[in-house]
Design an enzyme around this catalytic site. Structure first.
Site, PDB file in Angstrom:
ATOM      1  N   LYS A 102       0.827  -1.227   0.000  1.00 25.29           N
ATOM      2  CA  LYS A 102       0.000   0.000   0.000  1.00 25.29           C
ATOM      3  C   LYS A 102       0.848   1.258   0.000  1.00 25.29           C
ATOM      4  CE  LYS A 102      -4.115  -2.094   2.030  1.00 25.29           C
ATOM      5  NZ  LYS A 102      -3.558  -3.421   2.369  1.00 25.29           N
TER       6      LYS A 102
HETATM    7  O1  LIG Z   1      -5.059  -4.123  -0.308  1.00 27.45           O
HETATM    8  C1  LIG Z   1      -5.498  -5.043   0.401  1.00 27.45           C
HETATM    9  O2  LIG Z   1      -5.120  -6.180   0.248  1.00 27.45           O
HETATM   10  C2  LIG Z   1      -6.606  -4.737   1.317  1.00 27.45           C
HETATM   11  C3  LIG Z   1      -7.460  -3.723   0.931  1.00 27.45           C
HETATM   12  C4  LIG Z   1      -8.681  -3.553   1.607  1.00 27.45           C
HETATM   13  O3  LIG Z   1      -9.515  -2.744   1.217  1.00 27.45           O
HETATM   14  N1  LIG Z   1      -8.949  -4.350   2.677  1.00 27.45           N
HETATM   15  C5  LIG Z   1      -8.079  -5.309   3.110  1.00 27.45           C
HETATM   16  O4  LIG Z   1      -8.427  -6.023   4.065  1.00 27.45           O
HETATM   17  N2  LIG Z   1      -6.862  -5.471   2.482  1.00 27.45           N
HETATM   18  C6  LIG Z   1      -5.875  -6.432   3.003  1.00 27.45           C
HETATM   19  O5  LIG Z   1      -6.382  -7.744   2.823  1.00 27.45           O
HETATM   20  C7  LIG Z   1      -6.073  -8.569   3.959  1.00 27.45           C
HETATM   21  C8  LIG Z   1      -7.374  -9.058   4.564  1.00 27.45           C
HETATM   22  O6  LIG Z   1      -7.129 -10.034   5.505  1.00 27.45           O
HETATM   23  P1  LIG Z   1      -8.299 -10.967   6.099  1.00 27.45           P
HETATM   24  O7  LIG Z   1      -9.337 -10.051   6.633  1.00 27.45           O
HETATM   25  O8  LIG Z   1      -7.586 -11.729   7.173  1.00 27.45           O
HETATM   26  O9  LIG Z   1      -8.778 -11.851   4.992  1.00 27.45           O
HETATM   27  C9  LIG Z   1      -5.226  -7.711   4.891  1.00 27.45           C
HETATM   28  O10 LIG Z   1      -3.871  -7.963   4.611  1.00 27.45           O
HETATM   29  C10 LIG Z   1      -5.567  -6.293   4.501  1.00 27.45           C
HETATM   30  O11 LIG Z   1      -4.486  -5.402   4.704  1.00 27.45           O
END
Ligand SMILES: O=C(O)c1cc(=O)[nH]c(=O)n1[C@@H]1O[C@H](COP(=O)(O)O)[C@@H](O)[C@H]1O
Length: 285
Positions: A102
């Site tokens: 990011k």
């Molecule tokens: O860019 C990302 O991957 C991201 C964007 C977003 O809008 N929301 C989001 O949750 N993420 C990332 O996606 C992952 C979600 O993780 P879980 O919620 O464990 O599946 C994390 O590493 C967040 O940083």
């Protein structure tokens, strides 16, 4: 004159991987709580074991792995070294790697971030990186150019999965367009004419329900739509058609804790990823 890409563009490689392996990105997010539940210490050794296990279990079968940089950075240079090895090993085993960093900065600094993640020979060279557009979309130009030159991709935050994102992303500019709609429109322009789709993706949370439709932010950008939020953040596979509508075939759902919590067994991780991929494919076809 821009140089020709050195290899097949990321968009084409991603499409092929999603078609062959199913539309699933598994996030490598070594949360302290996950290290504990796997019986690992919250130190570099635990981080290394956790990461190696995920790569060994999944890199030869899921389309994409997405290591979250913060969980490695918190251990300093030795944590970053674990990330470097994971990126290289996962790519070697056939997965595409999106490093979730990011990043976003003024253009001249953005060029250095682009060199870190998207330039061949860099220790963290990845297939794609996540970037933030809130220093202005134009400031991301060096990342888009470096990606293009190296056959890589970039995923730009558009409508994020967290509730706090709305105050920035739903804000309207002078032309009345939501910020997120402007991000999507720029990506659509970058991907114009690319086949099977372009290399410049948007991040759109699976948690958003009908928000994109209500905002008037068409999601068809002729590029991939990275969709986090499934599992731990409350979204499920069956929510995807409502969020993505006719853009569903371009969606790359991303699941981290929802798969990782099944570890530390390699077979259990594989089974969890296979079940997820199958279910997601059902709702995206
Ligand atoms: O860019 C990302 O991957 C991201 C964007 C977003 O809008 N929301 C989001 O949750 N993420 C990332 O996606 C992952 C979600 O993780 P879980 O919620 O464990 O599946 C994390 O590493 C967040 O940083």
């Amino acid at each position: 004159m821009s140089r020709a890409p050195a290899r097949e563009p990321f968009g084409a490689r991603l499409r092929a991987a999603m078609d062959a392996r199913g539309p699933l990105c598994v996030g490598i997010d070594p949360h302290p709580s996950l290290l504990a539940s796997w019986g690992l210490a919250d130190d570099v050794g635990g981080l290394e074991t956790f990461t190696r296990t995920v790569v060994e279990a999944l890199a030869d079968r899921v389309a994409v792995l997405k290591p979250q940089s913060a969980f490695f950075e918190r251990f300093g240079s030795r944590g970053v070294a674990v990330l470097e090895r994971a990126v290289a090993e996962a790519r070697g085993a056939g997965a595409l790697v999106i490093t979730d960093a990011k990043r976003g900065d003024i253009g001249s600094t953005m060029a250095a971030y682009a060199a870190a993640y998207l330039e061949k020979g860099s220790p963290l060279f990845s297939d794609a990186v996540t970037v933030s557009p809130y220093l202005g979309l134009g400031a991301l130009r060096p990342a888009l150019e470096t990606a293009r030159d190296n056959g890589c991709g970039v995923f730009v935050l558009a409508l994020t999965s967290n509730p706090e994102g709305a105050e920035v992303q739903h804000a309207r500019g002078e032309d009345g367009r939501a910020v997120a709609a402007a991000v999507l429109e720029q990506l659509r322009a970058e991907n114009a004419g690319a086949e099977p789709f372009g290399s410049f993706g948007a991040v759109v949370g699976a948690t958003l329900g009908d928000v994109p439709e209500r905002l008037g932010a068409p999601l068809a950008i002729n590029g991939p739509l990275l969709a986090p939020g499934i599992g731990a953040q409350g979204a499920a596979a069956e929510d995807l058609p409502r969020v993505f509508g006719t853009a569903a075939s371009h969606v790359l759902p991303s699941v981290s804790r929802g798969v990782l919590r099944h570890g530390p067994g390699v077979e259990a991780l594989r089974a969890a990823a296979a079940t997820q991929a199958e279910e997601l494919a059902r709702f995206l076809s």
